[in-house]
Scaffold this motif. Structure first.
Motif, PDB file in Angstrom:
ATOM      1  N   ILE A   1      -4.619  10.573   0.084  1.00  0.00           N
ATOM      2  CA  ILE A   1      -4.214   9.332   0.689  1.00  0.00           C
ATOM      3  C   ILE A   1      -5.408   8.454   0.784  1.00  0.00           C
ATOM      4  CG2 ILE A   1      -3.539   8.336   2.757  1.00  0.00           C
ATOM      5  CD1 ILE A   1      -1.678  10.799   3.225  1.00  0.00           C
ATOM      6  N   LYS A   2      -6.651   8.891   1.274  1.00  0.00           N
ATOM      7  CA  LYS A   2      -7.858   8.259   1.237  1.00  0.00           C
ATOM      8  C   LYS A   2      -8.064   7.615  -0.078  1.00  0.00           C
ATOM      9  CE  LYS A   2     -12.706   8.944   2.758  1.00  0.00           C
ATOM     10  NZ  LYS A   2     -13.589  10.145   2.831  1.00  0.00           N
ATOM     11  N   LYS A   3      -7.972   8.513  -1.190  1.00  0.00           N
ATOM     12  CA  LYS A   3      -8.225   7.946  -2.423  1.00  0.00           C
ATOM     13  C   LYS A   3      -7.090   6.768  -3.017  1.00  0.00           C
ATOM     14  CE  LYS A   3     -10.549  12.048  -3.998  1.00  0.00           C
ATOM     15  NZ  LYS A   3     -10.178  13.662  -4.670  1.00  0.00           N
ATOM     16  N   ARG A   4      -5.739   6.996  -2.493  1.00  0.00           N
ATOM     17  CA  ARG A   4      -4.790   5.987  -2.776  1.00  0.00           C
ATOM     18  C   ARG A   4      -5.154   4.648  -2.232  1.00  0.00           C
ATOM     19  NH1 ARG A   4       0.027   9.431  -0.717  1.00  0.00           N
ATOM     20  NH2 ARG A   4       1.490   7.709  -1.554  1.00  0.00           N
ATOM     21  N   PHE A   5      -5.913   4.797  -1.063  1.00  0.00           N
ATOM     22  CA  PHE A   5      -6.088   3.500  -0.228  1.00  0.00           C
ATOM     23  C   PHE A   5      -7.164   2.831  -1.064  1.00  0.00           C
ATOM     24  CE2 PHE A   5      -4.811   5.064   4.263  1.00  0.00           C
ATOM     25  CZ  PHE A   5      -3.371   4.938   3.859  1.00  0.00           C
ATOM     26  N   THR A   6      -8.142   3.518  -1.633  1.00  0.00           N
ATOM     27  CA  THR A   6      -9.364   2.872  -2.306  1.00  0.00           C
ATOM     28  C   THR A   6      -8.745   1.935  -3.411  1.00  0.00           C
ATOM     29  OG1 THR A   6     -10.659   4.589  -1.429  1.00  0.00           O
ATOM     30  CG2 THR A   6     -11.804   3.298  -3.308  1.00  0.00           C
ATOM     31  N   THR A   7      -8.130   2.788  -4.340  1.00  0.00           N
ATOM     32  CA  THR A   7      -7.551   2.165  -5.453  1.00  0.00           C
ATOM     33  C   THR A   7      -6.586   1.017  -5.130  1.00  0.00           C
ATOM     34  OG1 THR A   7      -7.287   4.477  -6.551  1.00  0.00           O
ATOM     35  CG2 THR A   7      -5.967   2.628  -7.367  1.00  0.00           C
ATOM     36  N   TYR A   8      -5.719   1.055  -3.961  1.00  0.00           N
ATOM     37  CA  TYR A   8      -5.012  -0.044  -3.562  1.00  0.00           C
ATOM     38  C   TYR A   8      -5.932  -1.167  -3.272  1.00  0.00           C
ATOM     39  CZ  TYR A   8      -2.333  -2.877  -0.625  1.00  0.00           C
ATOM     40  OH  TYR A   8      -1.411  -4.063   0.140  1.00  0.00           O
TER      41      TYR A   8
ATOM     42  N   MET B   1      -5.007  -5.125  -4.851  1.00  0.00           N
ATOM     43  CA  MET B   1      -4.993  -6.108  -4.163  1.00  0.00           C
ATOM     44  C   MET B   1      -5.206  -7.303  -5.305  1.00  0.00           C
ATOM     45  SD  MET B   1      -3.918  -6.208  -1.169  1.00  0.00           S
ATOM     46  CE  MET B   1      -4.050  -7.807  -0.838  1.00  0.00           C
ATOM     47  N   PRO B   2      -6.089  -7.142  -5.989  1.00  0.00           N
ATOM     48  CA  PRO B   2      -6.554  -8.411  -6.882  1.00  0.00           C
ATOM     49  C   PRO B   2      -5.248  -8.695  -7.651  1.00  0.00           C
ATOM     50  CG  PRO B   2      -8.077  -6.738  -7.100  1.00  0.00           C
ATOM     51  CD  PRO B   2      -7.142  -6.034  -6.439  1.00  0.00           C
ATOM     52  N   VAL B   3      -4.098  -7.699  -8.299  1.00  0.00           N
ATOM     53  CA  VAL B   3      -2.952  -7.986  -8.599  1.00  0.00           C
ATOM     54  C   VAL B   3      -2.113  -8.893  -7.892  1.00  0.00           C
ATOM     55  CG1 VAL B   3      -0.796  -7.137  -9.857  1.00  0.00           C
ATOM     56  CG2 VAL B   3      -2.933  -6.038 -10.019  1.00  0.00           C
ATOM     57  N   ILE B   4      -2.141  -8.608  -6.546  1.00  0.00           N
ATOM     58  CA  ILE B   4      -1.235  -9.328  -5.530  1.00  0.00           C
ATOM     59  C   ILE B   4      -1.908 -10.817  -5.410  1.00  0.00           C
ATOM     60  CG2 ILE B   4      -0.670  -9.315  -2.994  1.00  0.00           C
ATOM     61  CD1 ILE B   4      -0.595  -6.329  -3.269  1.00  0.00           C
TER      62      ILE B   4
ATOM     63  N   GLY C   1      -5.177   9.803  -7.037  1.00  0.00           N
ATOM     64  CA  GLY C   1      -4.742   8.293  -6.654  1.00  0.00           C
ATOM     65  C   GLY C   1      -5.303   7.529  -7.580  1.00  0.00           C
ATOM     66  N   THR C   2      -5.468   7.625  -8.792  1.00  0.00           N
ATOM     67  CA  THR C   2      -6.028   6.716  -9.891  1.00  0.00           C
ATOM     68  C   THR C   2      -4.801   6.203 -10.497  1.00  0.00           C
ATOM     69  OG1 THR C   2      -6.376   8.384 -11.384  1.00  0.00           O
ATOM     70  CG2 THR C   2      -8.343   7.653 -10.122  1.00  0.00           C
ATOM     71  N   ILE C   3      -4.886   4.986 -11.505  1.00  0.00           N
ATOM     72  CA  ILE C   3      -3.682   4.616 -12.127  1.00  0.00           C
ATOM     73  C   ILE C   3      -3.658   5.248 -13.415  1.00  0.00           C
ATOM     74  CG2 ILE C   3      -2.817   2.524 -13.067  1.00  0.00           C
ATOM     75  CD1 ILE C   3      -3.253   2.181  -9.867  1.00  0.00           C
TER      76      ILE C   3
ATOM     77  N   GLY D   1       0.894  -1.339   0.094  1.00  0.00           N
ATOM     78  CA  GLY D   1       0.048   0.084  -0.034  1.00  0.00           C
ATOM     79  C   GLY D   1       0.846   1.177  -0.209  1.00  0.00           C
ATOM     80  N   PRO D   2       0.352   2.548  -0.191  1.00  0.00           N
ATOM     81  CA  PRO D   2       0.793   3.782  -0.057  1.00  0.00           C
ATOM     82  C   PRO D   2       1.531   3.793   1.165  1.00  0.00           C
ATOM     83  CG  PRO D   2      -1.276   3.988  -0.904  1.00  0.00           C
ATOM     84  CD  PRO D   2      -1.335   2.528  -0.503  1.00  0.00           C
ATOM     85  N   GLY D   3       2.756   4.104   1.312  1.00  0.00           N
ATOM     86  CA  GLY D   3       3.339   4.566   2.573  1.00  0.00           C
ATOM     87  C   GLY D   3       3.841   3.093   3.172  1.00  0.00           C
TER      88      GLY D   3
END
Ligand code: UP5
Ligand code: MG
Length: 204
Positions: A155-162, A167-170, A63-65, A14-16
């Motif tokens: 940061i909140k948006k980055r968490f959502t994207t993560y 997570m599906p990639v992981i 926070g999008t790709i 995740g971010p950070g």
């Protein structure tokens, strides 16, 4: 890319979570070439004449790709340059390029494209910790980092994207048995003991 000449490790989390920090240590011990997708995107954002500057800025702040073509191309170019200039795989006698690809792939389409265009990764280092830990690290860093996405809203948006997209990639790599999950909550030097052990095991 000649698959026999490059070894790639993906570094996710995740971010950070501490991806960049751990990569810094790994470079010193193993002579990897460290390529952070986020750093490459930030450099492209500020490159004069880039047609992607605005697009990258918006994605990073939200926070999008960034569309995968942009990021995969930047990574391919950076890998080719490093190989050409002998900046990869320092300290290894076999001339193989060894790359830590940090913060990538964070969406399935990127993962597939990189597999097709570049190579398969040997290992995925996955740094996991709580959102609470990540948030406090990022807010602390935000005091001095100048990063446009180190603020509570981004940061909140980055968490959502993560959670939704990365997570599906992981999970995908987990199913392939390629993931070494490392708890990145402890102090960085302690986390590094686990990083080092995972890399030694994978590369031996
Ligand atoms: N710190 C680190 N480890 C610590 C520890 N064990 N104990 C205490 N403190 C620790 O660390 C973050 C902070 O925590 C630092 O201050 C550090 O000292 C401290 P760092 O190592 O920088 O963490 P890292 O996981 O690298 O965090 P980063 O913020 O870089 O992660 P992101 O994944 O959010 O950022 P990235 O630069 O990879 O991506 C940014 C954006 O680019 C994305 O949101 C996205 O919009 C875009 N992007 C794409 O579109 N496509 C891509 O493929 C990649 C990125
Ligand atoms: Mg980073």
């Amino acid at each position: 890319f000649d698959h026999n000449k490059v070894t790639v490790l993906f570094v996710l989390g995740g971010p950070g979570a501490g991806k960049g920090t751990q990569c810094g240590y790994l470079v010193k011990d193993f002579g990897f070439c460290h390529l952070s997708a986020g750093d490459l995107l930030r450099a492209e954002q500020h490159r004069e004449g880039s047609e992607f500057g605005e697009l990258i800025q918006t994605c990073i702040r939200e926070g999008t790709i960034v569309p995968m073509e942009v990021t995969v191309k930047l990574l391919e170019n950076a890998m080719a340059d490093a190989l050409k200039e002998g900046r990869s795989g320092d300290g290894w006698a076999d001339g193989r390029g060894r790359f830590l690809v940090d913060g990538f792939p964070r969406k399935m389409d990127q993962a597939i494209k990189f597999d097709e265009d570049v190579c398969f990764a040997s290992l995925v280092l996955f740094y996991s910790t709580t959102e609470e830990v990540m948030l406090s690290r990022l807010l602390e860093r935000g005091k001095t980092s100048g990063r446009e996405d180190d603020n509570a809203e981004s940061i909140k948006k980055r968490f959502t994207t993560y959670k939704e997209t990365t997570m599906p990639v992981i999970k995908h790599y987990e199913a392939l048995g390629k993931v070494a999950e490392i708890d990145s909550s402890p102090p960085a030097d302690e986390v590094y003991k686990a990083s080092k052990a995972a890399v030694e095991k994978a590369l031996k």
